[in-house]
Design a protein around this motif. Sequence first.
Motif, PDB file in Angstrom:
ATOM      1  N   SER A   1       0.866  -1.171   0.000  1.00  0.00           N
ATOM      2  CA  SER A   1       0.000   0.000   0.000  1.00  0.00           C
ATOM      3  C   SER A   1       0.902   1.219   0.000  1.00  0.00           C
ATOM      4  O   SER A   1       2.068   1.152   0.388  1.00  0.00           O
ATOM      5  N   THR A   2       0.355   2.307  -0.444  1.00  0.00           N
ATOM      6  CA  THR A   2       1.096   3.562  -0.432  1.00  0.00           C
ATOM      7  C   THR A   2       0.166   4.671   0.032  1.00  0.00           C
ATOM      8  O   THR A   2      -1.048   4.606  -0.201  1.00  0.00           O
ATOM      9  N   SER A   3       0.719   5.640   0.707  1.00  0.00           N
ATOM     10  CA  SER A   3      -0.081   6.764   1.184  1.00  0.00           C
ATOM     11  C   SER A   3       0.806   7.990   1.279  1.00  0.00           C
ATOM     12  O   SER A   3       2.037   7.885   1.323  1.00  0.00           O
ATOM     13  N   PHE A   4       0.173   9.145   1.290  1.00  0.00           N
ATOM     14  CA  PHE A   4       0.869  10.409   1.505  1.00  0.00           C
ATOM     15  C   PHE A   4       0.505  10.920   2.886  1.00  0.00           C
ATOM     16  O   PHE A   4      -0.662  10.891   3.280  1.00  0.00           O
ATOM     17  N   VAL A   5       1.505  11.395   3.610  1.00  0.00           N
ATOM     18  CA  VAL A   5       1.282  11.952   4.938  1.00  0.00           C
ATOM     19  C   VAL A   5       1.857  13.364   4.949  1.00  0.00           C
ATOM     20  O   VAL A   5       3.044  13.565   4.640  1.00  0.00           O
ATOM     21  N   ASN A   6       1.017  14.318   5.300  1.00  0.00           N
ATOM     22  CA  ASN A   6       1.413  15.719   5.370  1.00  0.00           C
ATOM     23  C   ASN A   6       1.926  15.995   6.783  1.00  0.00           C
ATOM     24  O   ASN A   6       1.149  16.138   7.719  1.00  0.00           O
ATOM     25  N   VAL A   7       3.235  16.033   6.932  1.00  0.00           N
ATOM     26  CA  VAL A   7       3.860  16.212   8.245  1.00  0.00           C
ATOM     27  C   VAL A   7       4.053  17.711   8.476  1.00  0.00           C
ATOM     28  O   VAL A   7       4.963  18.323   7.928  1.00  0.00           O
ATOM     29  N   THR A   8       3.169  18.280   9.283  1.00  0.00           N
ATOM     30  CA  THR A   8       3.232  19.707   9.591  1.00  0.00           C
ATOM     31  C   THR A   8       3.906  19.971  10.932  1.00  0.00           C
ATOM     32  O   THR A   8       4.270  21.109  11.219  1.00  0.00           O
ATOM     33  N   ASN A   9       4.075  18.916  11.727  1.00  0.00           N
ATOM     34  CA  ASN A   9       4.690  19.044  13.048  1.00  0.00           C
ATOM     35  C   ASN A   9       5.309  17.693  13.391  1.00  0.00           C
ATOM     36  O   ASN A   9       4.588  16.703  13.540  1.00  0.00           O
ATOM     37  N   THR A  10       6.617  17.633  13.545  1.00  0.00           N
ATOM     38  CA  THR A  10       7.288  16.350  13.777  1.00  0.00           C
ATOM     39  C   THR A  10       7.050  15.796  15.178  1.00  0.00           C
ATOM     40  O   THR A  10       7.297  14.614  15.414  1.00  0.00           O
TER      41      THR A  10
END
Length: 170
Positions: A123-132
């Motif tokens: 599976s593949t997904s995009f994750v928008n990391v706005t705060n680590t």
Amino acid sequence: IGASGDTLQAGSGATNNLGISEADQFRLTTDFGSNGDITANLERTDDASFAKIGTGMSLSSGIYTFPSTGLYQIINQSTFLITGDDNVRVDTKVTTNNSSYVTVAYAIGGGDSSGNMNNNAFSTSFVNVTNTSNVKVKFTSASVGTNSAVVGATDISLTSFTFIRLGDSQ
């Protein structure tokens, strides 16, 4: 290089997104035959040809922490041993508040009553990391029946988790 052959340059104050600044991969080192968070027997891929780009992901008790903000692609490649009429899956779970995780994608393999089968799924997904500090990822197995397993190995990536920073957070 642009279509006309010109070199593309970021303008004043712009971020250059023409290259990947983070790429990393971990793998499961032994078979995992139960339901739940995959928290142990994980290693950064260490083949002779492997190299990460950038700082790399941090891993603690099955929780992956991003080294910087950005839009990341996460690839879950899982290999399954299926015994009998069963299916097994590995979920990609994300938290944006460092607490509650939601499934954003999963890889699933299945078999029938004819006997043992090996499946490979991804599976593949995009994750928008706005705060680590708040955005993190973990992987969980589900629907693992008796004698079935998510397959791991120390010398080859049968089940692996890949993280690639594609650009700035959105």
